[in-house]
Design an enzyme around this catalytic site. Structure first.
Site, PDB file in Angstrom:
ATOM      1  N   GLY A  50       1.093  -0.963   0.272  1.00 14.43           N
ATOM      2  CA  GLY A  50       0.299   0.004  -0.332  1.00 14.43           C
ATOM      3  C   GLY A  50       0.595   1.025  -0.065  1.00 14.43           C
ATOM      4  O   GLY A  50       0.510   2.304  -0.564  1.00 14.43           O
ATOM      5  N   SER A  51       1.710   0.910   0.779  1.00 16.13           N
ATOM      6  CA  SER A  51       2.721   2.403   1.202  1.00 16.13           C
ATOM      7  C   SER A  51       3.149   2.774  -0.416  1.00 16.13           C
ATOM      8  O   SER A  51       3.407   4.162  -0.779  1.00 16.13           O
ATOM      9  CB  SER A  51       3.948   2.444   1.619  1.00 16.13           C
ATOM     10  N   ASN A 130      -7.264   3.976   8.983  1.00 18.87           N
ATOM     11  CA  ASN A 130      -6.680   2.724   9.438  1.00 18.87           C
ATOM     12  C   ASN A 130      -7.452   3.429  11.315  1.00 18.87           C
ATOM     13  O   ASN A 130      -7.366   1.925  11.830  1.00 18.87           O
ATOM     14  CB  ASN A 130      -5.695   2.668   8.764  1.00 18.87           C
ATOM     15  N   GLN A 158      -7.912   0.378   3.419  1.00 14.59           N
ATOM     16  CA  GLN A 158      -8.920   0.166   4.893  1.00 14.59           C
ATOM     17  C   GLN A 158      -9.442  -0.911   4.179  1.00 14.59           C
ATOM     18  O   GLN A 158     -10.758  -1.611   4.958  1.00 14.59           O
ATOM     19  CB  GLN A 158      -8.759   1.034   5.946  1.00 14.59           C
ATOM     20  N   SER A 178      -3.841  -3.399  -0.607  1.00 17.08           N
ATOM     21  CA  SER A 178      -2.662  -4.020  -0.040  1.00 17.08           C
ATOM     22  C   SER A 178      -2.882  -5.214   0.298  1.00 17.08           C
ATOM     23  O   SER A 178      -4.395  -4.974   1.228  1.00 17.08           O
ATOM     24  CB  SER A 178      -2.211  -3.015   1.189  1.00 17.08           C
ATOM     25  N   ALA A 179      -2.424  -6.368  -0.485  1.00 19.65           N
ATOM     26  CA  ALA A 179      -2.952  -8.355   0.196  1.00 19.65           C
ATOM     27  C   ALA A 179      -3.034  -8.305   1.367  1.00 19.65           C
ATOM     28  O   ALA A 179      -4.041  -9.025   1.921  1.00 19.65           O
ATOM     29  CB  ALA A 179      -2.247  -8.313  -0.642  1.00 19.65           C
ATOM     30  N   HIS A 180      -1.895  -7.634   2.838  1.00 19.02           N
ATOM     31  CA  HIS A 180      -2.189  -8.123   3.830  1.00 19.02           C
ATOM     32  C   HIS A 180      -3.184  -7.700   4.532  1.00 19.02           C
ATOM     33  O   HIS A 180      -3.927  -8.018   5.847  1.00 19.02           O
ATOM     34  CB  HIS A 180      -1.092  -7.925   4.812  1.00 19.02           C
ATOM     35  N   THR A 216      11.466  -7.634 -11.747  1.00 19.55           N
ATOM     36  CA  THR A 216      10.193  -9.110 -11.638  1.00 19.55           C
ATOM     37  C   THR A 216       9.914  -9.229 -10.216  1.00 19.55           C
ATOM     38  O   THR A 216       9.489  -9.284  -9.205  1.00 19.55           O
ATOM     39  CB  THR A 216      11.608  -9.921 -11.674  1.00 19.55           C
ATOM     40  N   CYS A 304       3.085   7.607  24.078  1.00 17.85           N
ATOM     41  CA  CYS A 304       4.306   8.484  25.297  1.00 17.85           C
ATOM     42  C   CYS A 304       5.693   7.378  24.725  1.00 17.85           C
ATOM     43  O   CYS A 304       6.081   7.856  25.640  1.00 17.85           O
ATOM     44  CB  CYS A 304       3.000   7.480  26.101  1.00 17.85           C
TER      45      CYS A 304
HETATM   46  C1  LIG Z   1      -1.323  -0.060   6.399  1.00 15.16           C
HETATM   47  C2  LIG Z   1      -1.770   0.623   4.884  1.00 15.16           C
HETATM   48  C3  LIG Z   1      -1.326   1.598   4.269  1.00 15.16           C
HETATM   49  C4  LIG Z   1      -0.105   1.138   3.925  1.00 15.16           C
HETATM   50  O1  LIG Z   1       0.281  -0.492   3.609  1.00 15.16           O
HETATM   51  P1  LIG Z   1       1.909  -1.141   3.834  1.00 15.16           P
HETATM   52  O2  LIG Z   1       1.104  -2.643   2.842  1.00 15.16           O
HETATM   53  O3  LIG Z   1       2.080  -1.469   4.988  1.00 15.16           O
HETATM   54  O4  LIG Z   1       2.559  -0.793   2.716  1.00 15.16           O
HETATM   55  C5  LIG Z   1      -1.641   2.880   3.837  1.00 15.16           C
HETATM   56  N1  LIG Z   1      -2.862   2.915   3.801  1.00 15.16           N
HETATM   57  C6  LIG Z   1      -3.782   2.377   4.899  1.00 15.16           C
HETATM   58  C7  LIG Z   1      -4.918   3.320   5.495  1.00 15.16           C
HETATM   59  C8  LIG Z   1      -3.033   1.308   5.668  1.00 15.16           C
HETATM   60  O5  LIG Z   1      -4.330   1.468   6.549  1.00 15.16           O
END
Ligand SMILES: *Cc1c(COP(=O)(O)O)cnc(C)c1O
Length: 373
Positions: A50-51, A130, A158, A178-180, A216, A304
Site C-alpha cells: 500500500g505504501s 485505518n 482499509q 494492499s493484500a495483507h 521481476t 507516550c
Molecule cells: C496499512 C495501510 C497503508 C500501508 O500499506 P502497506 O501495505 O503496509 O505498505 C496505507 N494506507 C492505509 C489506510 C493503511 O491502512
C-alpha cells in the site's frame, strides 16, 4: 501460493515454456483484482504494498502534471503513506491543502470544491480510515474532482473487502490497495490507474508492468493477492453483517460498563470491524500492556513511548484533546473472531480500565472506582 515458490519458478518475462505458468498466475491475479474493482486488467499495476501504491499515485501524478499545476488536496487524517509523500512534495515547491474533518472524521465534499484552484492537479482522500474506521463520501468527492477536471486518488487499503468498490461509479482515477489488509500476503499491493491517466514511474528499469513499474514480479505474492481479493469481495455484505454484529455488541458493552468513555469515529459510516475508544484519565500504552497480559491484542493512538510524544494526528484532527487522544484504544475484529472473544474482552477491559484509573493522578476522586478487595 506454494507451487509458485518452487514448481512454477519461471520468470514471467522469459520466453521459455517453463515461464508460461508464472505469467499465467500473474495475469489471472490481475484479472481478479480488476473484477473486484470494476476495472480492466490492464489498469492494474502490482506494487510492493500500500505504501508504494500511495507514493506512486501522489509523486507520479505530481511529476507528470508539473507544467499544468502544482497544487494537491488531501485530508488531515490520511495514512502517513499519503501525508509524507505530500510533505516531500512541499519541499520540492508543490502546494498541499490538508482538509480538516468533522468530529466523526468525515471530509466535506464542499470543502474539496472550495479548495480547488486552477493549479490543482490531484485530490487524494482515503476511502476508509485505518484508526477510527470512518468511511468517506468517496463518490461525491470523485464527482467534485471530475467536475473540475482534477484527478482523484483514493487510498482504499482499509476498504477493500469491507466497502464495495466500483472505480467508475465512484469517479476514481487511482486507487491503492494492499493484500495483507484482506488476509493476503505482506509486501504486495496494487495501484489501479485509469486508462489514459498520465503518471510518472517511481521504479525505472525493465519493461515489467507495461513499462511503468520495473522489476521481476513477486509471483507468489501476486498470486496470493489475487486469491485473497477474490475471497474478500465474494460476499462483502454477509461478511460485514457478521463482523458488525460482534463489533456493535463490543461497543455497547464497553460504553455501558465503563464510565467516561467515548467511541471515536462515525457512529454509522464506519468499517464494520473497527471500534476505537477514548478512556479518560488513563494512558493508551498502559491499557495495551495490561490487555496483552490477558492475551488481547490491540492498538492505541497514544504515543507516550515515541520520540515525538505526539498522539495520533487522526484523533487530534477530530478534535480530541491531547489527554483523550492518549487514552485511546483501537480494537479491530477479524474473520477468526467469535462471540466468545467479545465476551472475553468485555470481561477483562472494565477491570483493566478501573485498575489504571485507580492509580492515575488524572482521575478525580469522584471517578475512582471503589477499591476492590
Ligand atoms: C496499512 C495501510 C497503508 C500501508 O500499506 P502497506 O501495505 O503496509 O505498505 C496505507 N494506507 C492505509 C489506510 C493503511 O491502512
Amino acid at each position: 501460493m506454494t507451487p509458485y515458490f518452487s514448481r512454477y519458478f519461471g520468470n514471467p518475462s522469459s520466453l521459455y515454456r517453463f515461464a508460461h505458468t508464472s505469467r499465467e498466475g500473474v495475469e489471472e491475479a490481475r484479472a481478479r483484482v480488476a473484477t473486484a474493482l470494476g476495472a480492466e486488467p490492464e489498469e492494474i499495476y502490482f506494487t510492493a504494498g500500500g505504501s508504494e501504491a500511495d507514493n506512486w499515485a501522489i509523486k507520479g501524478v505530481a511529476a507528470a502534471h508539473r507544467k499544468r499545476g502544482d497544487h494537491i488536496i488531501t485530508s488531515a487524517i490520511e495514512h502517513h503513506a499519503v501525508l509524507h509523500p505530500c510533505r516531500a512534495l512541499e519541499k520540492q515547491g508543490y502546494q498541499v491543502t490538508y482538509l480538516p474533518v468533522d468530529e466523526f472524521g468525515r471530509v466535506d465534499p464542499a470543502d474539496v470544491e472550495d479548495a480547488i484552484t486552477d493549479r490543482t492537479i490531484l485530490v487524494s482522500v482515503m476511502t476508509a480510515n485505518n484508526e477510527i474506521g470512518t468511511i468517506q463520501p468517496v463518490a461525491e468527492i470523485g464527482r467534485v474532482a471530475h467536475d473540475h477536471d482534477v484527478l482523484f486518488h483514493t487510498d482504499a487499503v482499509q476498504a477493500v473487502g469491507a466497502v464495495p468498490i466500483d472505480v467508475d461509479a465512484m469517479g476514481i482515477d487511482l486507487l491503492s490497495l494492499s493484500a495483507h489488509k484482506f488476509y493476503g500476503p505482506k509486501g504486495i499491493g496494487a495501484l489501479y490507474i485509469r486508462r489514459g491517466t498520465r503518471i510518472e514511474s517511481l521504479v525505472h528499469g525493465g519493461g515489467q508492468e507495461r513499462g511503468r513499474r520495473a522489476g521481476t514480479e513477486n509471483v507468489p505474492g501476486i498470486v496470493g493477492l489475487g486469491r485473497a481479493i477474490e475471497l474478500a469481495t465474494a460476499d462483502i455484505e454477509g461478511h460485514n453483517r457478521r463482523i458488525a454484529a460482534m463489533r456493535d455488541r463490543l461497543v455497547r458493552g464497553v460504553l455501558g460498563s465503563i464510565p467516561d468513555t467515548r467511541l471515536n469515529g462515525h457512529p454509522k459510516e464506519r468499517l464494520p470491524n473497527n471500534a476505537n475508544f477514548s478512556f479518560r484519565y488513563v494512558e493508551g500504552e498502559s491499557i495495551l500492556l495490561l490487555l496483552d497480559a490477558h492475551g488481547i491484542c490491540a492498538s492505541t493512538g497514544s504515543a507516550c513511548s515515541s520520540a515525538s510524544l505526539e498522539p495520533s494526528h487522526v484523533l487530534l484532527a477530530i478534535g480530541l484533546p491531547h489527554e483523550e487522544a492518549h487514552g485511546s484504544l483501537r480494537l479491530t475484529l477479524g474473520d477468526a473472531n467469535t462471540g466468545e472473544d467479545v465476551d472475553y474482552v468485555l470481561s477483562v477491559l472494565p477491570e483493566v480500565i478501573g485498575r489504571l484509573r485507580q492509580i492515575s493522578p488524572l482521575t478525580p476522586a469522584c471517578a475512582r472506582m471503589p477499591e476492590i478487595e
